[in-house]
Scaffold this motif. Structure first.
Motif, short mmCIF file in Angstrom:
data_model
loop_
_atom_site.label_atom_id
_atom_site.label_comp_id
_atom_site.label_asym_id
_atom_site.label_seq_id
_atom_site.Cartn_x
_atom_site.Cartn_y
_atom_site.Cartn_z
N VAL A 164 0.83 -1.20 0.00
CA VAL A 164 0.00 0.00 0.00
C VAL A 164 0.86 1.25 0.00
CG1 VAL A 164 -1.92 -1.14 1.18
CG2 VAL A 164 -0.22 0.09 2.52
N ALA A 165 0.31 2.32 -0.53
CA ALA A 165 1.01 3.60 -0.54
C ALA A 165 1.17 4.10 0.90
CB ALA A 165 0.21 4.62 -1.36
N SER A 166 2.21 4.87 1.13
CA SER A 166 2.45 5.37 2.49
C SER A 166 1.31 6.26 2.97
CB SER A 166 3.77 6.12 2.54
OG SER A 166 3.74 7.24 1.67
N ALA A 167 0.57 6.86 2.06
CA ALA A 167 -0.54 7.73 2.44
C ALA A 167 -1.80 6.96 2.82
CB ALA A 167 -0.87 8.68 1.28
N TYR A 168 -1.83 5.67 2.57
CA TYR A 168 -3.04 4.87 2.75
C TYR A 168 -3.62 4.98 4.16
CZ TYR A 168 -6.19 0.88 2.37
OH TYR A 168 -7.30 0.08 2.36
N ASP A 169 -2.78 4.91 5.17
CA ASP A 169 -3.24 4.96 6.56
C ASP A 169 -3.04 6.32 7.21
OD1 ASP A 169 -4.30 2.38 6.80
OD2 ASP A 169 -2.34 1.52 7.24
N ALA A 170 -2.74 7.34 6.42
CA ALA A 170 -2.44 8.66 6.98
C ALA A 170 -3.59 9.19 7.84
CB ALA A 170 -2.11 9.65 5.87
N VAL A 171 -4.83 8.99 7.42
CA VAL A 171 -5.98 9.49 8.19
C VAL A 171 -6.02 8.81 9.56
CG1 VAL A 171 -8.50 9.51 8.30
CG2 VAL A 171 -7.34 10.13 6.18
N LEU A 172 -5.82 7.51 9.57
CA LEU A 172 -5.85 6.78 10.84
C LEU A 172 -4.72 7.23 11.76
CD1 LEU A 172 -6.71 3.21 9.54
CD2 LEU A 172 -8.25 4.96 10.42
N LEU A 173 -3.55 7.44 11.20
CA LEU A 173 -2.42 7.88 12.00
C LEU A 173 -2.66 9.30 12.54
CD1 LEU A 173 0.47 6.47 9.80
CD2 LEU A 173 -0.45 5.51 11.93
N GLU A 174 -3.27 10.16 11.74
CA GLU A 174 -3.58 11.52 12.17
C GLU A 174 -4.57 11.50 13.34
OE1 GLU A 174 -5.94 15.35 10.35
OE2 GLU A 174 -4.69 14.18 8.98
N VAL A 175 -5.61 10.69 13.23
CA VAL A 175 -6.59 10.59 14.32
C VAL A 175 -5.92 10.02 15.56
CG1 VAL A 175 -8.68 9.40 15.09
CG2 VAL A 175 -8.61 10.45 12.82
N ASP A 216 -13.40 12.59 14.94
CA ASP A 216 -12.45 11.47 14.95
C ASP A 216 -13.17 10.14 14.75
OD1 ASP A 216 -10.28 13.21 15.52
OD2 ASP A 216 -10.71 13.08 17.66
N ILE A 217 -14.26 9.96 15.45
CA ILE A 217 -15.05 8.73 15.32
C ILE A 217 -15.53 8.59 13.87
CG2 ILE A 217 -17.19 7.56 15.98
CD1 ILE A 217 -16.75 8.84 18.80
N GLY A 218 -16.04 9.69 13.32
CA GLY A 218 -16.50 9.66 11.93
C GLY A 218 -15.39 9.28 10.97
N ALA A 219 -14.21 9.87 11.18
CA ALA A 219 -13.07 9.55 10.31
C ALA A 219 -12.70 8.08 10.41
CB ALA A 219 -11.88 10.43 10.67
N LEU A 220 -12.64 7.57 11.64
CA LEU A 220 -12.26 6.17 11.81
C LEU A 220 -13.28 5.22 11.22
CD1 LEU A 220 -10.89 6.33 15.45
CD2 LEU A 220 -9.56 6.07 13.36
N LEU A 221 -14.55 5.53 11.39
CA LEU A 221 -15.60 4.66 10.87
C LEU A 221 -15.67 4.71 9.35
CD1 LEU A 221 -18.46 5.28 13.42
CD2 LEU A 221 -17.13 3.19 13.11
N LEU A 222 -15.60 5.91 8.79
CA LEU A 222 -15.77 6.06 7.35
C LEU A 222 -14.55 5.62 6.56
CD1 LEU A 222 -17.43 7.03 4.94
CD2 LEU A 222 -16.39 9.28 5.27
N TRP A 223 -13.37 5.96 7.05
CA TRP A 223 -12.18 5.77 6.23
C TRP A 223 -12.02 4.34 5.74
CZ3 TRP A 223 -9.74 8.70 3.26
CH2 TRP A 223 -8.51 8.33 2.73
#
Length: 107
Positions: free
Chosen positions: A26-37, A51-58
């Motif tokens: 996977v690209a290094s950006a793939y989990d960037a949202v999860l790491l940010e949260v 944060d909950i929305g991001a984790l659920l949706l992503w």
């Protein structure tokens, strides 16, 4: 006891290999949202609704769709640069709302 410890060690080896294989696929950006949260949660000590929305949706996106696959592979800095251009375009007070909307879609 030795056998149990050996089985535990083997599981860690399997986990490490799986993680390495995942990172290669996977690209290094793939989990960037999860790491940010995760970083926000670490800093604040709590999880907010966004944060909950991001984790659920992503990870619930249909990742097998071309647009979702592309989005997950693009670094956030590029997404923000593109969306900043669109937001600036649609918020231009000199342009009528319908025209601004059309221009935003064209960005």
């Amino acid at each position: 006891m030795t056998e149990l410890g050996g089985a535990r060690d083997q599981k860690w080896v399997q986990l490490a290999r799986a993680r390495t294989a995942y990172e290669q696929q996977v690209a290094s950006a793939y989990d960037a949202v999860l790491l940010e949260v995760a970083e926000r949660v670490r800093f604040s000590g709590s999880i907010g609704k966004s944060d909950i929305g991001a984790l659920l949706l992503w990870k619930r996106l249909r990742a097998d769709t071309p647009w979702a696959r592309r989005l997950m592979s693009v670094p956030d800095v590029e997404v923000r640069a593109t969306t900043a251009q669109v937001v600036g375009t649609v918020r231009d007070p000199r342009v009528s709302t319908p025209a601004a909307a059309r221009e935003g879609v064209d960005c």
